[in-house]
Design an enzyme around this catalytic site. Structure first.
Site, PDB file in Angstrom:
ATOM      1  N   ASP A  83       0.832  -1.200   0.000  1.00  0.00           N
ATOM      2  CA  ASP A  83       0.000   0.000   0.000  1.00  0.00           C
ATOM      3  C   ASP A  83       0.866   1.247   0.000  1.00  0.00           C
ATOM      4  OD1 ASP A  83      -2.650  -0.683  -0.134  1.00  0.00           O
ATOM      5  OD2 ASP A  83      -2.968  -0.710   2.038  1.00  0.00           O
ATOM      6  N   LYS A 111      -0.265  -0.317  -4.374  1.00  0.00           N
ATOM      7  CA  LYS A 111      -1.721  -0.084  -4.399  1.00  0.00           C
ATOM      8  C   LYS A 111      -2.021   1.346  -3.976  1.00  0.00           C
ATOM      9  CE  LYS A 111      -4.636  -2.364  -1.437  1.00  0.00           C
ATOM     10  NZ  LYS A 111      -5.198  -1.269  -0.597  1.00  0.00           N
ATOM     11  N   GLU A 113      -5.265   4.249  -3.464  1.00  0.00           N
ATOM     12  CA  GLU A 113      -6.702   4.440  -3.292  1.00  0.00           C
ATOM     13  C   GLU A 113      -7.161   5.696  -4.026  1.00  0.00           C
ATOM     14  OE1 GLU A 113      -7.739   4.683   0.834  1.00  0.00           O
ATOM     15  OE2 GLU A 113      -6.705   2.824   1.354  1.00  0.00           O
ATOM     16  N   GLU A 180     -13.519  -2.520  -2.392  1.00  0.00           N
ATOM     17  CA  GLU A 180     -13.825  -2.718  -0.968  1.00  0.00           C
ATOM     18  C   GLU A 180     -15.227  -2.221  -0.662  1.00  0.00           C
ATOM     19  OE1 GLU A 180     -10.766  -1.437   1.726  1.00  0.00           O
ATOM     20  OE2 GLU A 180     -12.076  -1.592   3.491  1.00  0.00           O
TER      21      GLU A 180
HETATM   22  O1  KIV Z   1      -4.817  -1.977   4.153  1.00  0.00           O
HETATM   23  C1  KIV Z   1      -5.399  -3.042   3.853  1.00  0.00           C
HETATM   24  O2  KIV Z   1      -5.298  -4.067   4.533  1.00  0.00           O
HETATM   25  C2  KIV Z   1      -6.225  -3.047   2.633  1.00  0.00           C
HETATM   26  C3  KIV Z   1      -7.153  -4.202   2.425  1.00  0.00           C
HETATM   27  C4  KIV Z   1      -8.249  -4.193   3.418  1.00  0.00           C
HETATM   28  C5  KIV Z   1      -7.668  -4.258   1.036  1.00  0.00           C
HETATM   29  O3  KIV Z   1      -6.141  -2.122   1.865  1.00  0.00           O
HETATM   30 NA    NA Z   2      -5.062  -0.307   2.680  1.00  0.00          NA
END
Ligand code: KIV
Ligand code: NA
Length: 264
Positions: A83, A111, A113, A180
């Site tokens: 993330d 990843k 958002e 999500e």
């Molecule tokens: O931070 C995380 O664990 C996530 C998942 C819930 C998809 O982004």
């Molecule tokens: Na996350």
């Protein structure tokens, strides 16, 4: 054999569901990958489950890089997705610098958002060799804009917009989409609309992959359990048993069940 983005594309093409879990350290990365989990996510959820904050916003790049290094050290062949923490991709320039740091720490994919505003950033990352997962729907870094953790895409307009955004971010270069807390029928439509593998959490059983937070599926997260969470440790007696049961349940499309799903 190590999992790559091609492995995930093959799963989608064959209609085989794949399992994703978060992990934040070497020991669990080892256990999770040995259990057959295809993708390990170093989620910024670590701000909540490791640090005890009530949101993911306090998580820093330095902390993310530390956990990515730990996971990479224990991982046995899973694809490592990291993330990007809050405001580490506020501009394309900062996104390039910060994503590069996570890749050097051992990530195979980052990843982010957001929605249409991320398109140019995703293109820039993708063109420079950094695969991207675009996280849509309930994006926890936006909790203050949403006014809480709420299911997204329930209204017709919002649903149509989410489909558009997913398609647009795929065209921009996103290799994976993560949804999500969206109604299952909407997640199914998005999964059909894009070629990229779609991972769901609280998004029903029709996405290409499923993800849960490790602490949630082991039942050790304090507080109220969200609808989409199942405790796999309760029925399986050991952590390794719970991890394997999760992988099996996802592959058989036995998880998530109706009771874990938002129908509308
Ligand atoms: O931070 C995380 O664990 C996530 C998942 C819930 C998809 O982004
Ligand atoms: Na996350």
């Amino acid at each position: 054999m190590a999992v790559t983005i091609n492995t995930l594309r093959d799963y989608k093409q064959k209609g085989e569901a794949f399992a994703v879990l978060t992990a934040y350290d070497a020991t669990f990365a080892h256990a999770v990958s040995e259990a057959g989990v295809d993708v390990i996510l170093i989620g910024d959820s670590l701000g909540m489950v490791l640090q005890g904050h009530d949101s993911t916003l306090p998580v820093t790049m330095e902390q993310m890089a530390y956990h990515v290094r730990s996971v990479a050290a224990g991982n046995k062949g899973a694809l490592v997705m990291a993330d990007m923490p809050f405001m580490s991709y506020g501009t394309t320039e900062s996104a390039l610098t910060n994503a590069a740091e996570l890749m050097r720490a051992g990530a195979h994919m980052v990843k982010l958002e957001g929605t249409d505003w991320m398109a140019d950033t995703i293109t820039a990352l993708s063109e420079r060799g950094i695969p991207v997962c675009a996280h849509l729907g309930l994006t926890p870094q936006f909790v203050n804009k949403f006014g809480g953790y709420k299911v997204q895409g329930r209204e017709e307009h919002a649903a149509e917009q989410m489909i558009e955004h997913a398609c647009m971010l795929e065209r921009a270069g996103a290799d994976v989409i993560l949804l999500e807390c969206v109604p299952a029928p909407l997640a199914a439509r998005i999964t059909q609309a894009v070629k990229a593998p779609v991972i769901g959490i609280g998004a029903g059983s029709d996405t290409d992959g499923q993800v849960l937070v490790l602490h949630d599926m082991l039942g050790v997260t304090p507080g109220r359990k969200p609808r989409f969470v199942k405790n796999f440790l309760a029925e399986n007696g050991s952590i390794q048993g719970a991890l394997e049961a999760y992988v099996n349940a996802v592959r058989q499309r036995e998880f998530p069940g109706q009771e874990h799903t938002f129908e509308a």
